[in-house]
Design an enzyme around this catalytic site. Sequence first.
Site, PDB file in Angstrom:
ATOM      1  N   GLY A 148       0.845  -1.177   0.000  1.00 38.98           N
ATOM      2  CA  GLY A 148       0.000   0.000   0.000  1.00 38.98           C
ATOM      3  C   GLY A 148       0.887   1.235   0.000  1.00 38.98           C
ATOM      4  CB  CYS A 149       0.659   4.543  -1.655  1.00 37.75           C
ATOM      5  SG  CYS A 149      -1.073   4.943  -1.355  1.00 37.75           S
ATOM      6  CG  ASN A 150      -1.600   5.735   3.113  1.00 36.90           C
ATOM      7  OD1 ASN A 150      -1.194   6.857   2.832  1.00 36.90           O
ATOM      8  ND2 ASN A 150      -2.870   5.401   2.983  1.00 36.90           N
ATOM      9  CB  ALA A 151       1.794   0.036   3.850  1.00 34.88           C
ATOM     10  CB  THR A 153       4.708   6.769   3.081  1.00 32.79           C
ATOM     11  OG1 THR A 153       4.128   6.734   1.780  1.00 32.79           O
ATOM     12  CG2 THR A 153       5.314   8.141   3.309  1.00 32.79           C
TER      13      THR A 153
END
Length: 342
Positions: A148-151, A153
């Site tokens: 995931g992109c949040n994960a 970051t």
Amino acid sequence: MTKTVAILGASGYTGAELVRIIATHPSLRIGALSADRKAGMKMADVFPHLRHLDLPTLVTIDQIDWSGIDLAFAALPHGLSQALVKDLPRSVKIVDLGADFRLRDPADYEKWYGKPHDAPELQPEAVYGLTEFYRDEIKGARLVAGTGCNAATVQFALRPLIEGALIDLDDIICDLKNGISGAGRSLKENMLFAERSTDVAGYSQGGKHRHLGEFDQEFTMIAGQKVEIQFTPNLVPINRGIHASCYVKGDPQAIHAALAARYADEPFVVVLPFGQAPQMGHVAGSNFCHIGVVGDRKPGRALVVSTLDNLCKGSSGQAVQNANLMLGFDETSGLMLAPVFP
């Protein structure tokens, strides 16, 4: 040597980003593009900014001739890749940009995504696609599950600190500012310009966001004990980018030194000098992640800031980085694009 790839779900933002990156890749060519609802259309009609490229016409997935495809990028909505991957020839490598294979335990997938896993027999062969930490496994993988992109970051900021036992595991707070493109391209009333252009809004608050499943999985594995962070994502009125502010207990100088040492030889992760915090605009359109560490006025506390482009390093760029490893190319091939500024 050139390898041929297919992009499934090419009419979405991550599909278009894959095309943009692969267009200048020295060793990849696009052999097929799928988009079920837009099948029969030219890519230039779906994304006019790509009209200068000679691209295949969009087709449905069942129209693809897999005999000439070396690797498929699955840029599909969550839940669609599981059944699809089961039916693909074993000779085709897959990089899944969605959530279908990120969680190793199918029970965790059902917990966070609200439905049983459709291909639990394939899950054991899926490699988690955070390239900088799973590089060796990715090289030999047939199926890679993009993060995931949040994960991604937050993990770039915190993994080395958890591995080094440098922070208090019971006191980690992560506050994220996210660009609108992270919500996808499908029409949603709350994503209209009039509703988002002058507003900031949190979403999936109170421990409900699905990427928490990845944090729980990865951080608990690293620490050897249960780790549950506090995590709040917020939509801000920008197109792309993620800015993660991670508040931790630990020695700021030691934290900075550990991050600088861990990423010293990584081509895409840049640790700024101590006391400097990165900005989203400095990584836009690129496969770079910038990290900064700032000391707090209270001794023993630190702010670790991580920022990347959700469509590139957080998704499509990461996918190409993984594909490079899977296909035996230099990891940086096609990805050394400078950020777009301003």
